[in-house]
Design a protein around this motif. Structure first.
Motif, short mmCIF file in Angstrom:
data_model
loop_
_atom_site.label_atom_id
_atom_site.label_comp_id
_atom_site.label_asym_id
_atom_site.label_seq_id
_atom_site.Cartn_x
_atom_site.Cartn_y
_atom_site.Cartn_z
N GLY A 103 57.72 58.39 64.67
CA GLY A 103 58.59 57.82 65.68
C GLY A 103 60.04 58.13 65.40
N ASP A 104 60.89 57.90 66.41
CA ASP A 104 62.33 58.11 66.23
C ASP A 104 62.91 57.13 65.23
N THR A 105 62.38 55.91 65.22
CA THR A 105 62.83 54.86 64.31
C THR A 105 61.60 54.15 63.75
N PRO A 106 61.76 53.40 62.66
CA PRO A 106 60.62 52.65 62.15
C PRO A 106 60.03 51.68 63.19
N LYS A 107 60.85 51.12 64.05
CA LYS A 107 60.37 50.17 65.06
C LYS A 107 59.54 50.86 66.15
N THR A 108 59.77 52.14 66.39
CA THR A 108 59.02 52.85 67.44
C THR A 108 57.89 53.70 66.90
N ALA A 109 57.71 53.69 65.58
CA ALA A 109 56.68 54.54 64.97
C ALA A 109 55.28 54.08 65.36
N THR A 110 54.42 55.05 65.65
CA THR A 110 53.02 54.78 65.98
C THR A 110 52.11 55.48 64.99
N PHE A 111 50.88 55.05 64.93
CA PHE A 111 49.90 55.49 63.95
C PHE A 111 49.24 56.80 64.37
N PHE A 112 49.16 57.75 63.44
CA PHE A 112 48.49 59.03 63.66
C PHE A 112 47.56 59.32 62.50
N ALA A 113 46.38 59.83 62.80
CA ALA A 113 45.39 60.15 61.77
C ALA A 113 45.06 61.63 61.80
N ALA A 114 44.81 62.19 60.63
CA ALA A 114 44.38 63.58 60.50
C ALA A 114 42.86 63.60 60.50
N TYR A 115 42.29 64.07 61.59
CA TYR A 115 40.83 64.19 61.65
C TYR A 115 40.47 65.22 62.70
N SER A 116 39.29 65.77 62.55
CA SER A 116 38.81 66.71 63.54
C SER A 116 37.52 66.16 64.13
N GLY A 117 37.23 66.57 65.31
CA GLY A 117 36.04 66.05 65.96
C GLY A 117 36.27 64.63 66.43
N SER A 118 35.23 63.83 66.39
CA SER A 118 35.35 62.46 66.89
C SER A 118 35.29 61.41 65.79
N GLU A 119 35.18 61.82 64.55
CA GLU A 119 35.06 60.88 63.43
C GLU A 119 36.43 60.56 62.82
N LEU A 120 36.74 59.28 62.75
CA LEU A 120 37.94 58.84 62.06
C LEU A 120 37.65 58.73 60.57
N PRO A 121 38.64 58.99 59.73
CA PRO A 121 38.44 58.77 58.29
C PRO A 121 38.09 57.29 58.04
N PRO A 122 37.26 57.00 57.04
CA PRO A 122 36.87 55.61 56.76
C PRO A 122 38.05 54.69 56.50
N GLU A 123 39.11 55.20 55.88
CA GLU A 123 40.30 54.38 55.60
C GLU A 123 40.95 53.90 56.90
N VAL A 124 40.95 54.76 57.90
CA VAL A 124 41.53 54.41 59.19
C VAL A 124 40.62 53.42 59.92
N GLN A 125 39.34 53.66 59.87
CA GLN A 125 38.39 52.75 60.53
C GLN A 125 38.50 51.35 59.94
N LYS A 126 38.74 51.24 58.63
CA LYS A 126 38.92 49.92 58.00
C LYS A 126 40.12 49.19 58.57
N LEU A 127 41.22 49.92 58.82
CA LEU A 127 42.40 49.29 59.41
C LEU A 127 42.11 48.81 60.84
N ILE A 128 41.38 49.59 61.59
CA ILE A 128 41.03 49.21 62.96
C ILE A 128 40.13 47.97 62.94
N ASP A 129 39.18 47.95 62.01
CA ASP A 129 38.24 46.84 61.91
C ASP A 129 38.87 45.59 61.28
N GLY A 130 40.08 45.73 60.72
CA GLY A 130 40.76 44.58 60.13
C GLY A 130 40.36 44.27 58.71
N HIS A 131 39.84 45.24 57.97
CA HIS A 131 39.42 45.01 56.58
C HIS A 131 40.51 45.38 55.62
#
Length: 131
Positions: A103-131
């Protein structure tokens, strides 16, 4: 419903499907998917795509991420859309090889993950699931 009414509905649905299909992922070089209209950036030779609904904590500033132009015109109008850059930030608890915030600033920054296909890395999935 009359035949004309049903035909118009079918044509409308087909037009909607075709417009959505214009901005979907397709197979790119190197066996990875390359999407033309998704929100994507590159940072240190890795490609990242935005991921919604991720609860994350922003870390320190990493450098500059580059957003290539959208290539949904089938090769027409090349060179008219400039490459853009924004600041890349660490995401606390995750390696920048897996995910960053952009993002332009820390307040406007959004989350981006490095993955190919349709599978998210497990670390990212944990954040989405709230673990």
């Amino acid at each position: 419903m009359s035949w004309n009414g049903r035909s118009a509905g079918v044509l409308m649905a087909a037009a909607m499907v075709m417009s959505v299909a214009a901005c979907t992922a397709d197979s790119g070089s190197g066996g990875e998917e390359s999407a033309s209209c998704v929100n994507r950036y590159t940072y240190q030779d890795r490609s990242y795509r935005d991921v919604a609904n991720v609860n994350f904590t922003l870390g320190k500033k990493l450098g500059t991420a580059t957003q290539p132009p959208c290539e949904d015109t089938g090769g027409q109008d090349k060179g008219e859309e400039p490459v853009t850059t924004e600041t890349a930030y660490e995401v606390d608890g995750i390696s920048p090889k897996i995910a960053i915030a952009i993002g332009d600033t820390p307040k406007t920054a959004t989350f981006f993950a490095a993955y190919s296909g349709s599978e998210l890395p497990p670390e990212v999935q944990k954040l989405i699931d709230g673990h």
